[in-house]
Design a protein around this motif. Sequence first.
Motif, short mmCIF file in Angstrom:
data_model
loop_
_atom_site.label_atom_id
_atom_site.label_comp_id
_atom_site.label_asym_id
_atom_site.label_seq_id
_atom_site.Cartn_x
_atom_site.Cartn_y
_atom_site.Cartn_z
N LYS A 160 49.48 36.42 33.70
CA LYS A 160 49.39 37.87 33.56
C LYS A 160 50.57 38.57 34.22
CE LYS A 160 45.32 37.82 31.54
NZ LYS A 160 45.22 38.01 30.08
N LYS A 161 51.17 37.91 35.22
CA LYS A 161 52.37 38.45 35.87
C LYS A 161 53.17 37.27 36.43
CE LYS A 161 54.04 41.13 39.81
NZ LYS A 161 54.79 39.96 40.33
N ALA A 162 54.44 37.23 36.12
CA ALA A 162 55.30 36.17 36.65
C ALA A 162 55.73 36.52 38.07
CB ALA A 162 56.52 35.99 35.76
N GLY A 163 55.92 35.49 38.90
CA GLY A 163 56.35 35.69 40.27
C GLY A 163 56.93 34.41 40.84
N VAL B 272 54.32 33.33 45.58
CA VAL B 272 52.95 32.87 45.77
C VAL B 272 52.21 32.95 44.44
CG1 VAL B 272 52.18 35.18 46.50
CG2 VAL B 272 50.80 33.16 47.08
N THR B 273 51.39 31.96 44.16
CA THR B 273 50.55 31.94 42.96
C THR B 273 49.17 32.47 43.30
OG1 THR B 273 51.71 30.03 42.02
CG2 THR B 273 49.49 30.47 41.22
N ILE B 274 48.68 33.40 42.52
CA ILE B 274 47.30 33.87 42.65
C ILE B 274 46.56 33.48 41.37
CG2 ILE B 274 45.77 35.83 43.01
CD1 ILE B 274 48.10 37.34 44.28
N VAL B 275 45.59 32.59 41.51
CA VAL B 275 44.75 32.18 40.38
C VAL B 275 43.47 32.99 40.48
CG1 VAL B 275 43.64 30.29 39.17
CG2 VAL B 275 45.72 29.85 40.50
N ALA B 276 43.21 33.82 39.48
CA ALA B 276 42.05 34.72 39.54
C ALA B 276 41.28 34.66 38.23
CB ALA B 276 42.51 36.15 39.82
N THR B 277 39.97 34.95 38.33
CA THR B 277 39.10 34.90 37.15
C THR B 277 38.36 36.22 36.98
OG1 THR B 277 37.31 33.93 38.46
CG2 THR B 277 38.77 32.41 37.28
N GLY B 278 38.02 36.55 35.72
CA GLY B 278 37.21 37.73 35.46
C GLY B 278 37.84 39.00 35.97
N LEU C 79 46.23 41.64 40.14
CA LEU C 79 47.41 42.35 39.65
C LEU C 79 47.72 43.57 40.52
CD1 LEU C 79 46.75 42.14 35.81
CD2 LEU C 79 48.61 41.05 37.06
N GLU C 80 46.69 44.26 40.96
CA GLU C 80 46.90 45.39 41.87
C GLU C 80 47.42 44.89 43.21
OE1 GLU C 80 47.38 48.99 43.42
OE2 GLU C 80 46.89 48.58 41.32
N ALA D 11 54.42 37.88 43.58
CA ALA D 11 53.22 37.10 43.29
C ALA D 11 53.12 36.82 41.80
CB ALA D 11 51.97 37.83 43.77
N GLU D 12 52.78 35.58 41.48
CA GLU D 12 52.49 35.20 40.10
C GLU D 12 50.97 35.17 39.92
OE1 GLU D 12 55.05 32.89 37.68
OE2 GLU D 12 53.61 31.22 37.69
N VAL D 13 50.47 35.87 38.91
CA VAL D 13 49.03 35.95 38.68
C VAL D 13 48.67 35.15 37.44
CG1 VAL D 13 47.06 37.47 38.25
CG2 VAL D 13 48.90 38.22 39.79
N ILE D 14 47.83 34.15 37.62
CA ILE D 14 47.40 33.29 36.52
C ILE D 14 45.92 33.50 36.25
CG2 ILE D 14 47.02 30.91 35.79
CD1 ILE D 14 49.51 30.09 37.11
#
Length: 327
Positions: free
Chosen positions: A198-201, A204-210, A217-218, A230-233
């Motif tokens: 959802k966002k490249a970074g 740090v990787t943030i793996v989030a659900t729902g 992302l915020e 931060a990268e959001v997956i």
Amino acid sequence: MREITYLEAVREAMCQEMRSNPDVFIMGEDIGIYGGAFGVTNGMIEEFGQQRVRNTPISEAAISGCAVGAAVTGMRPILELQFSDFITIATDNIVNQAAKLRYMFGGKGKVPIVVRTPAGSGAGFAAQHSQSLEAWMAHIPGLKVVQPSTPHDAKGLMKTAIDDDNPVLFYEHKLLYGFKGDVPAESYSIPFGVADIKKAGSDVTIVATGIMVHRALEAAKQLEKDGISAEVIDPRTLVPLDEEAIIRSVKKTGRVVVVHEAVKRAGFGAEIASIIAESEAFDYLDAPIMRVGGLAIPVPYNPLLEKKAVPQVEDIVQAAASTIHHR
């Protein structure tokens, strides 16, 4: 591209599939004229009639049993459970029947059921109507578990779920129903087991659900103010899980935070953390794997306490920053 709500995206996917395949039908409590507990099925009974939009008694055990029977005899039922908490009443049919029948008959039978259900907190529905129990279902071999975070993903994954010959648990977060996003008008599929960045970074990787995808992302925006990328997956599906995408991101950033709304203890974040720890990504880690999840308490009715019970943006920011400053 037009913008529609998450709720409308789910409905549109179901309607398109029902128009193209007469074997698809939906069943559940108050889904007819009332339109379902959250209005997802509004207008469907007028188009498809009572035979294909079936109001049922208030018995999740009966509904799920009927769905299993319909599926193994050639139909493709969509089962709406008003709240994901009520899956406890339908568990025998889902866990001991739907999940196992195809295996027990050597693959000769099919069990194409989609169990749609609103999950999560934030709407003031209290302890018995606000849980996130997706990790329970992810534990069961034979079940697929889907958790879309955007209208675009919800529509594409719903089509894939309906077309699948295996039982699928489709979790829809209550607070996302009004969330708007770009969605193509035509029918399309999003394959299971393919995560979305959802966002490249780079830091740090943030793996989030729902719904935690949006909070992540915020959090990423706030972290940028401090020079942290931060990268959001978003895995999008827990079963099957895109392990490669997560491992690849962690190898790039060297740090990872796993976020879900469900109780942290034995939540799905522990599975993701274990996968990372058991992979080649472990050697790339510059800080411990961080998990952010809900407190091990029933979800409170009080709105202030309810908010405290599940992760918020500031919790994700704090966790991500701690991986950066780890020594």
